[in-house]
Design a protein around this motif. Structure first.
Motif, PDB file in Angstrom:
ATOM      1  N   CYS A 272       9.194   8.178  -0.269  1.00 46.58           N
ATOM      2  CA  CYS A 272       7.739   8.959  -0.697  1.00 46.58           C
ATOM      3  C   CYS A 272       7.167   9.617   0.318  1.00 46.58           C
ATOM      4  O   CYS A 272       6.099  10.477  -0.038  1.00 46.58           O
ATOM      5  CB  CYS A 272       6.854   7.695  -1.099  1.00 46.58           C
ATOM      6  SG  CYS A 272       6.378   6.756   0.139  1.00 46.58           S
ATOM      7  N   GLY A 273       7.761   9.785   1.606  1.00 46.30           N
ATOM      8  CA  GLY A 273       7.136  10.621   2.522  1.00 46.30           C
ATOM      9  C   GLY A 273       6.208   9.720   3.538  1.00 46.30           C
ATOM     10  O   GLY A 273       5.856  10.350   4.727  1.00 46.30           O
ATOM     11  N   SER A 274       5.790   8.603   3.241  1.00 44.29           N
ATOM     12  CA  SER A 274       5.059   7.873   4.166  1.00 44.29           C
ATOM     13  C   SER A 274       5.854   7.392   5.364  1.00 44.29           C
ATOM     14  O   SER A 274       7.075   7.083   5.327  1.00 44.29           O
ATOM     15  CB  SER A 274       4.352   6.580   3.503  1.00 44.29           C
ATOM     16  OG  SER A 274       3.398   6.911   2.390  1.00 44.29           O
ATOM     17  N   ASN A 275       5.210   6.970   6.434  1.00 46.42           N
ATOM     18  CA  ASN A 275       5.847   6.348   7.603  1.00 46.42           C
ATOM     19  C   ASN A 275       5.117   5.137   8.064  1.00 46.42           C
ATOM     20  O   ASN A 275       3.764   5.261   8.056  1.00 46.42           O
ATOM     21  CB  ASN A 275       5.933   7.332   8.856  1.00 46.42           C
ATOM     22  CG  ASN A 275       6.758   8.462   8.456  1.00 46.42           C
ATOM     23  OD1 ASN A 275       7.938   8.481   8.589  1.00 46.42           O
ATOM     24  ND2 ASN A 275       5.922   9.449   8.069  1.00 46.42           N
TER      25      ASN A 275
ATOM     26  N   ARG B 270       0.740  -1.202  -0.260  1.00 45.58           N
ATOM     27  CA  ARG B 270       0.054   0.176  -0.014  1.00 45.58           C
ATOM     28  C   ARG B 270       0.834   1.393   0.088  1.00 45.58           C
ATOM     29  O   ARG B 270       0.519   2.349  -0.571  1.00 45.58           O
ATOM     30  CB  ARG B 270      -0.892   0.042   1.147  1.00 45.58           C
ATOM     31  CG  ARG B 270      -2.103  -1.197   1.225  1.00 45.58           C
ATOM     32  CD  ARG B 270      -2.831  -0.890   2.309  1.00 45.58           C
ATOM     33  NE  ARG B 270      -3.942   0.042   2.183  1.00 45.58           N
ATOM     34  CZ  ARG B 270      -4.963   0.033   3.325  1.00 45.58           C
ATOM     35  NH1 ARG B 270      -4.978  -0.696   4.259  1.00 45.58           N
ATOM     36  NH2 ARG B 270      -5.780   0.977   3.034  1.00 45.58           N
ATOM     37  N   ILE B 271       1.911   1.112   0.742  1.00 44.58           N
ATOM     38  CA  ILE B 271       2.940   2.470   0.654  1.00 44.58           C
ATOM     39  C   ILE B 271       3.567   2.476  -0.697  1.00 44.58           C
ATOM     40  O   ILE B 271       3.762   3.663  -1.277  1.00 44.58           O
ATOM     41  CB  ILE B 271       4.032   2.195   1.870  1.00 44.58           C
ATOM     42  CG1 ILE B 271       3.421   2.157   3.148  1.00 44.58           C
ATOM     43  CG2 ILE B 271       5.106   3.149   1.788  1.00 44.58           C
ATOM     44  CD1 ILE B 271       4.484   1.806   4.199  1.00 44.58           C
TER      45      ILE B 271
ATOM     46  N   VAL C 199       0.578   9.697  -2.849  1.00 43.35           N
ATOM     47  CA  VAL C 199       0.555  10.522  -1.989  1.00 43.35           C
ATOM     48  C   VAL C 199       1.159  10.063  -0.711  1.00 43.35           C
ATOM     49  O   VAL C 199       0.805   8.841  -0.219  1.00 43.35           O
ATOM     50  CB  VAL C 199      -0.705  11.312  -1.610  1.00 43.35           C
ATOM     51  CG1 VAL C 199      -1.170  11.976  -2.731  1.00 43.35           C
ATOM     52  CG2 VAL C 199      -1.753  10.421  -1.072  1.00 43.35           C
ATOM     53  N   PRO C 200       1.882  10.615   0.285  1.00 43.04           N
ATOM     54  CA  PRO C 200       2.413  10.126   1.367  1.00 43.04           C
ATOM     55  C   PRO C 200       1.200   9.577   2.422  1.00 43.04           C
ATOM     56  O   PRO C 200       0.162  10.577   2.480  1.00 43.04           O
ATOM     57  CB  PRO C 200       3.041  11.435   2.119  1.00 43.04           C
ATOM     58  CG  PRO C 200       3.391  12.211   1.034  1.00 43.04           C
ATOM     59  CD  PRO C 200       2.314  12.014  -0.113  1.00 43.04           C
TER      60      PRO C 200
END
Length: 253
Positions: free
Chosen positions: A107-110, A44-45, A50-51
């Motif tokens: 990508c900015g995700s955590n 999913r990440i 978008v993050p």
């Protein structure tokens, strides 16, 4: 991101691809749902444009670390497939006195992995996953806090083996089963279900690596688990998604 061929059982694939606002899984013990959830989160990440933050909540710190190991394994698989040799590191952050392990993505995700705490998730927003919900200290309070955190288009995923009909997890599953929760999806996955889908081949493959004796067929494995359980009621609860105090168990007894 594509996993190795034949990595997952059909029921696991259906779960991985599901993006219901509220996804509940009542399941048998030790059938690989934490492992495939690691892939689900990573997938999913990487697929998101978008993050988006993801929060994995385990019943305790030790279990949380096991899930983090699964995630890092899937990231290693992704590295091998993509051949980009990216190194993913985790750090420790504090959520109101609760330590959470975090993996930051380019990508900015955590991804935050933490043990069960109502206070730690207040004010957060993102996709939430609650493991072994039925044995959390106060799952009803946790659900009450987590659900509003998904308001802005995020999802809530919950899975567990049952611990009687008195738990909030059972009552939540029952509400979804009756259509009382909008956007809710219920997966019921028993030992019999996964054995029909090739689970015994994965068990035997693991036993080969460990040098153990192989099962002749799925029936032998099923009968072993049933015979070695502490009681018929506990077998039905731990492997067949029937709580030990359910009417069906009383009728069988």
């Amino acid at each position: 991101m594509k996993p190795p061929i034949n990595s997952f059982l059909p029921c696991q694939i259906e779960y991985i691809l599901d993006d219901s606002p509220i996804c509940l899984v009542e399941k048998s013990r030790q059938i690989g749902f934490t492992w495939c959830s690691g892939y689900k989160v990573v997938r999913r990440i990487f697929k998101s444009d978008v993050p988006q933050d993801h929060f994995w909540i385990s019943k305790d710190e030790f279990t949380a670390k096991l899930f983090l190991q699964d995630v890092l394994m899937w990231l290693q698989v992704y590295n091998t497939i993509s051949n980009h040799r990216k190194v993913y590191k985790q750090d420790i952050i504090d959520f109101k006195g609760v330590q959470a392990m975090r993996i930051k993505f380019d990508c900015g995700s955590n991804l935050y992995v933490l043990s069960s705490s109502v206070d730690a998730v207040v004010g957060k927003r993102g996709h939430f996953y609650i493991d072994e919900a039925a044995i959390h200290k106060d799952f009803e309070a946790l659900y009450g806090i987590v659900y509003p955190c998904t308001t802005w288009g995020y999802t809530l995923t919950v899975f567990s083996t049952h611990r009687s009909k008195q738990t909030f997890f059972y009552k939540l599953c029952d509400r979804v089963r009756k259509g009382e929760i909008k956007g809710g999806k219920l997966f019921t996955v028993t030992l019999e279900d996964v054995l029909q889908q090739g689970y015994i081949d994965k068990i035997n493959a693991k036993k080969m690596l460990l040098g153990g004796d192989l099962y002749e067929d799925a029936l032998e494995f099923y009968q072993e688990k049933r015979q070695n359980s502490s009681s018929e009621a506990m077998f039905l609860q731990e492997y067949m998604c029937i709580p030990a105090d359910a009417e069906a168990v009383q009728a069988i007894t």
